[in-house]
Design a protein around this motif. Structure first.
Motif, PDB file in Angstrom:
ATOM      1  N   ALA A  82      35.982  70.660 112.001  1.00 15.59           N
ATOM      2  CA  ALA A  82      34.582  71.069 112.124  1.00 15.59           C
ATOM      3  C   ALA A  82      34.323  71.721 113.472  1.00 15.59           C
ATOM      4  N   MET A  83      34.881  71.155 114.547  1.00 12.70           N
ATOM      5  CA  MET A  83      34.647  71.711 115.872  1.00 12.70           C
ATOM      6  C   MET A  83      35.382  73.030 116.078  1.00 12.70           C
ATOM      7  N   VAL A  84      36.584  73.143 115.543  1.00 14.90           N
ATOM      8  CA  VAL A  84      37.360  74.373 115.722  1.00 14.90           C
ATOM      9  C   VAL A  84      36.757  75.524 114.921  1.00 14.90           C
ATOM     10  N   VAL A  85      36.412  75.261 113.659  1.00 11.27           N
ATOM     11  CA  VAL A  85      35.882  76.308 112.786  1.00 11.27           C
ATOM     12  C   VAL A  85      34.426  76.611 113.115  1.00 11.27           C
ATOM     13  N   GLY A  86      33.675  75.580 113.531  1.00 13.24           N
ATOM     14  CA  GLY A  86      32.260  75.774 113.837  1.00 13.24           C
ATOM     15  C   GLY A  86      31.361  75.711 112.628  1.00 13.24           C
ATOM     16  N   LEU A  87      31.908  75.321 111.478  1.00 13.04           N
ATOM     17  CA  LEU A  87      31.139  75.238 110.245  1.00 13.04           C
ATOM     18  C   LEU A  87      31.816  74.252 109.312  1.00 13.04           C
ATOM     19  N   THR A  88      31.018  73.478 108.605  1.00 11.44           N
ATOM     20  CA  THR A  88      31.568  72.588 107.591  1.00 11.44           C
ATOM     21  C   THR A  88      30.810  72.806 106.301  1.00 11.44           C
ATOM     22  N   ALA A  89      31.517  73.185 105.241  1.00  6.87           N
ATOM     23  CA  ALA A  89      30.907  73.534 103.963  1.00  6.87           C
ATOM     24  C   ALA A  89      31.797  73.015 102.833  1.00  6.87           C
ATOM     25  N   PRO A  90      31.223  72.780 101.635  1.00  8.20           N
ATOM     26  CA  PRO A  90      32.022  72.242 100.523  1.00  8.20           C
ATOM     27  C   PRO A  90      33.210  73.117 100.147  1.00  8.20           C
ATOM     28  N   SER A  91      33.092  74.422 100.331  1.00 11.14           N
ATOM     29  CA  SER A  91      34.182  75.332  99.954  1.00 11.14           C
ATOM     30  C   SER A  91      35.433  75.118 100.798  1.00 11.14           C
ATOM     31  N   GLY A  92      35.299  74.471 101.933  1.00 13.10           N
ATOM     32  CA  GLY A  92      36.463  74.227 102.779  1.00 13.10           C
ATOM     33  C   GLY A  92      37.219  72.965 102.449  1.00 13.10           C
ATOM     34  N   PHE A  93      36.709  72.174 101.482  1.00 11.17           N
ATOM     35  CA  PHE A  93      37.325  70.870 101.192  1.00 11.17           C
ATOM     36  C   PHE A  93      37.558  70.694  99.699  1.00 11.17           C
ATOM     37  N   THR A  94      38.096  71.718  99.082  1.00 13.58           N
ATOM     38  CA  THR A  94      38.378  71.672  97.655  1.00 13.58           C
ATOM     39  C   THR A  94      39.683  70.913  97.398  1.00 13.58           C
ATOM     40  N   ILE A  95      40.028  70.794  96.124  1.00 11.29           N
ATOM     41  CA  ILE A  95      41.272  70.113  95.741  1.00 11.29           C
ATOM     42  C   ILE A  95      42.489  70.849  96.298  1.00 11.29           C
ATOM     43  N   VAL A  96      42.335  72.140  96.554  1.00 10.86           N
ATOM     44  CA  VAL A  96      43.446  72.917  97.119  1.00 10.86           C
ATOM     45  C   VAL A  96      43.862  72.352  98.477  1.00 10.86           C
ATOM     46  N   LEU A  97      42.899  71.918  99.265  1.00  9.74           N
ATOM     47  CA  LEU A  97      43.212  71.349 100.570  1.00  9.74           C
ATOM     48  C   LEU A  97      44.030  70.077 100.419  1.00  9.74           C
ATOM     49  N   SER A  98      43.641  69.214  99.497  1.00 11.89           N
ATOM     50  CA  SER A  98      44.373  67.965  99.273  1.00 11.89           C
ATOM     51  C   SER A  98      45.802  68.245  98.809  1.00 11.89           C
ATOM     52  N   LEU A  99      45.944  69.198  97.905  1.00 15.47           N
ATOM     53  CA  LEU A  99      47.282  69.552  97.429  1.00 15.47           C
ATOM     54  C   LEU A  99      48.117  70.174  98.542  1.00 15.47           C
ATOM     55  N   SER A 100      47.477  70.956  99.400  1.00 11.99           N
ATOM     56  CA  SER A 100      48.205  71.575 100.512  1.00 11.99           C
ATOM     57  C   SER A 100      48.716  70.512 101.482  1.00 11.99           C
ATOM     58  N   LEU A 101      47.911  69.498 101.751  1.00 11.67           N
ATOM     59  CA  LEU A 101      48.344  68.416 102.639  1.00 11.67           C
ATOM     60  C   LEU A 101      49.531  67.673 102.044  1.00 11.67           C
ATOM     61  N   LEU A 102      49.465  67.382 100.749  1.00 16.10           N
ATOM     62  CA  LEU A 102      50.580  66.692 100.102  1.00 16.10           C
ATOM     63  C   LEU A 102      51.832  67.564 100.117  1.00 16.10           C
ATOM     64  N   THR A 103      51.647  68.868  99.945  1.00 13.94           N
ATOM     65  CA  THR A 103      52.775  69.790 100.008  1.00 13.94           C
ATOM     66  C   THR A 103      53.410  69.782 101.396  1.00 13.94           C
ATOM     67  N   ALA A 104      52.575  69.775 102.424  1.00 15.01           N
ATOM     68  CA  ALA A 104      53.095  69.748 103.789  1.00 15.01           C
ATOM     69  C   ALA A 104      53.922  68.498 104.042  1.00 15.01           C
ATOM     70  N   VAL A 105      53.472  67.362 103.513  1.00 14.08           N
ATOM     71  CA  VAL A 105      54.208  66.107 103.704  1.00 14.08           C
ATOM     72  C   VAL A 105      55.547  66.150 102.982  1.00 14.08           C
ATOM     73  N   VAL A 106      55.546  66.676 101.759  1.00 11.99           N
ATOM     74  CA  VAL A 106      56.779  66.712 100.968  1.00 11.99           C
ATOM     75  C   VAL A 106      57.777  67.699 101.559  1.00 11.99           C
ATOM     76  N   VAL A 107      57.303  68.899 101.909  1.00 16.04           N
ATOM     77  CA  VAL A 107      58.200  69.918 102.459  1.00 16.04           C
ATOM     78  C   VAL A 107      58.731  69.486 103.821  1.00 16.04           C
ATOM     79  N   GLY A 108      57.854  68.911 104.643  1.00 12.46           N
ATOM     80  CA  GLY A 108      58.297  68.468 105.965  1.00 12.46           C
ATOM     81  C   GLY A 108      59.262  67.303 105.900  1.00 12.46           C
ATOM     82  N   GLY A 109      59.061  66.414 104.949  1.00 18.21           N
ATOM     83  CA  GLY A 109      59.938  65.251 104.822  1.00 18.21           C
ATOM     84  C   GLY A 109      59.118  63.979 104.689  1.00 18.21           C
ATOM     85  N   LEU A 110      59.211  63.320 103.539  1.00 18.51           N
ATOM     86  CA  LEU A 110      58.460  62.097 103.305  1.00 18.51           C
ATOM     87  C   LEU A 110      58.838  61.027 104.326  1.00 18.51           C
TER      88      LEU A 110
END
Length: 357
Positions: A254-282
């Motif tokens: 929120a502080m870096v972007v300067g805006l917080t809106a529902p479009s920034g927190f869709t299911i895509v964000l959750s899937l991207s985080l899980l992808t980062a964990v899997v690709v980086g190493g569980l």
């Protein structure tokens, strides 16, 4: 390298590296902080923005590593938990009277309380049932901003009063680096300072009693229960820690972007985080950082490459998700244990080859 020489090298390294895990983690954090300062003072403001984005993704991914990698629970709702932290920060900083550090702490605590409620319900679930429950959280929670549009800004979201550097910090950084701090660089320092503190805390937690408890529950629930571990309590605790990290990541976002809106927190964000964990190493905190770097730097790199090859801007942007998917599949085939696991295997082979030589 001969056997005696390799032995002497390892012995010399051990003399410099502390024997206790907390001391090693603290040394690694200090070295990482020095590296961050050197990098930030030699890159552009655009890179500062990218590195700040990498930091808040990595904070959330590190918390998800505790939940998924150490405790074995799959969550698809961490984007919604980031929204809780982001909206809490936006509301607390609305008047500009509250210090941003207090707002970040409050966002982390409030999201952890949400994690207690969700974790208590999720403690009875596992596998696809837990994933489905947290998926419902990811889909439904951001919609509250639309329902309570008078308070949370609706689809337009809330503008966030980005913090400015205090005079003493600005003077200290000018004394150290000889350059002006600037708003974007300051936010990048806040993001990475927060990330390093989170990594230090989680590394100590994972190396201690709680980390052993989470791994025991992940590996064999029956054996863990026979050993006296409360399975429900262990799951809830892992979820709360992970939620607190997600809330802190949302606050930084929120502080870096300067805006917080529902479009920034869709299911895509959750899937991207899980992808980062899997690709980086569980189970690897370093892997969470590497996976977050992939999230931030791969799409624009592919887009720029497509533009250089003659594609128009729209086609080049559409090429990024395709390449991202290909990279993900290739990474899973080439390194099932993630980038961090691949790095460990390569290092062990090099070390064993030197010892045998």
């Amino acid at each position: 390298m001969t056997q005696p020489t390799a032995t002497r090298t390892v012995s010399a390294l051990r003399w410099f590296v502390p024997s206790s895990s907390p001391a090693r983690h603290l040394l690694g954090t200090a070295l990482a902080l020095v590296t961050v300062v050197l990098v930030f003072e030699n890159v552009s403001a655009f890179r500062h923005a990218q590195l700040a984005a990498m930091a808040y993704y990595a904070i959330a991914a590190a918390g998800l590593t505790v939940l998924t990698g150490l405790n074995g629970q799959i969550s698809l709702g961490h984007g919604a938990l980031m929204a809780v932290g982001a909206y809490t920060t936006a509301l607390l900083l609305r008047d500009g009277a509250l210090p941003f550090g207090v707002a970040m702490l409050a966002a982390m605590v409030f999201t952890a309380l949400v994690g207690v409620v969700v974790g208590a319900a999720a403690a009875r679930l596992k596998g696809p049932y837990l994933a489905g429950a947290t998926l419902a959280l990811a889909v439904g929670l951001p919609g509250l901003a639309v329902h309570f549009d008078g308070l949370l800004g609706g689809e337009q979201g809330l503008a966030v009063n980005a913090p400015t550097p205090t005079q003493w910090f600005d003077d200290a950084m000018f004394f150290i680096t000889g350059t002006d701090l600037g708003q974007q660089k300051f936010l990048a320092y806040v993001a990475w300072g927060t990330l390093l503190l989170v990594l230090l805390s989680l590394a100590n937690l994972a190396a201690g009693r709680y980390g052993r408890m989470w791994r025991a529950v992940r590996d064999d629930e029956v054996a863990a229960a026979l050993a006296g571990i409360d399975l429900g309590r262990a799951r809830v605790l892992a979820f709360v820690v992970s939620a607190a990290c997600a809330g802190l990541a949302g606050s930084v976002l929120a502080m870096v972007v300067g805006l917080t809106a529902p479009s920034g927190f869709t299911i895509v964000l959750s899937l991207s985080l899980l992808t980062a964990v899997v690709v980086g190493g569980l189970g690897s905190l370093i892997g969470a950082v590497l996976g977050s770097a992939l999230l931030v730097f791969l799409p624009p790199t592919v887009t720029d490459l497509g533009t250089e090859l003659g594609l128009d801007a729209v086609s080049a942007a559409q090429l990024a998700p395709l390449v991202y998917g290909i990279v993900l599949v290739a990474a899973m085939l080439a390194a099932p244990s993630g980038v961090a696991g691949l790095g460990r295997r390569v290092w062990n082979r090099v070390r064993n080859g030197r010892s045998e030589g």
